[in-house]
Design an enzyme around this catalytic site. Sequence first.
Site: not given
Ligand code: SIN
Length: 318
Positions: A97, A17
């Site tokens: 994640d 993200t």
């Molecule tokens: C995030 O980074 O918060 C969710 C997506 C991921 O883990 O790549």
Amino acid sequence: MPSTTSARTVILGTGGTIAGRSQAASDNVGYRAGEVSVADLLAAVPALAGHALEARQLAQIDSKDMDHALWQGLAQAVADELAREEVQAVVITHGTDTLEETAWFLHRVLAPTKPVVLTAAMRPASALMPDGPQNLLDAVTVAGWPGARGVLAVAAGRVMAAEDVRKVHGYRVDAFATDEAGPLALVQESQLRVLRPWPQADADEAARLVQAIRQPVTQWPRVDIVTSHAGCDGALVPALVALGARGLVAEGTGNGTLHAALEGALRTAQSQGVAVLRASRCWAGGVVGQPEGALPSAGLLTPAKARVELMLRLLLQG
Ligand code: SIN
């Protein structure tokens, strides 16, 4: 005080993200992770301009899709960068994640004496108020901090050890916690307030693991997680063994207790040569103690980290 040498920090981008982009700046959930290059992420933080940084894009994924081959490539890349005398640290931009799994993998495989700092964000780079730029600046601060060492996670102003860090919230910017151990340090206005000693790791085992993953790994030992819950019948266990599972992590209730039906199925699997670890589905506390006759405990490791741990132990067994 931060390092004043000309030592370099290498930033490896893997997506997440922190590198996400959405159509509308007000949209913090309907975005695509892994869209913005690591070079652009750095360029968006003017305060990083004076730092000696090198950026490399290693992957561009949503970390829910992390796999063992990418971990292998990442570990090799980090090891190669750390071996360069002029490199003082590596920062990895990552999705939130599976960050804790990657952190545990690198901790066990590399046991680095230089800092390897994972950072992430809960809001995409396109957000009205993204959290990524501050986290990236903080991660670079930690990377250059005298005495800092080991695999660390930096988010929302906290520096956390690979052993302790855990994602505990699916939306909040302050998404990580560290169980009862607490953070190693706080990052405050580009200064570190160090609270605990920096982590140590098993260097001998890491040397054997890093050697093992220098070769192409044709088949990673299959390790699955099974959860204990009301109404559990343990039927998944023989199914997973039939699929080739060499290890099983039982995500138990409370202090790693297991439904009798699941425990019976796991003991049968164990008698067939399948390795078993018992973890807890509680969000903190791990599994305390090892009563005589109980299935082996994963200790403080979360089920997700225990799965990585068991896979690496089985890899060493060949
Ligand atoms: C995030 O980074 O918060 C969710 C997506 C991921 O883990 O790549």
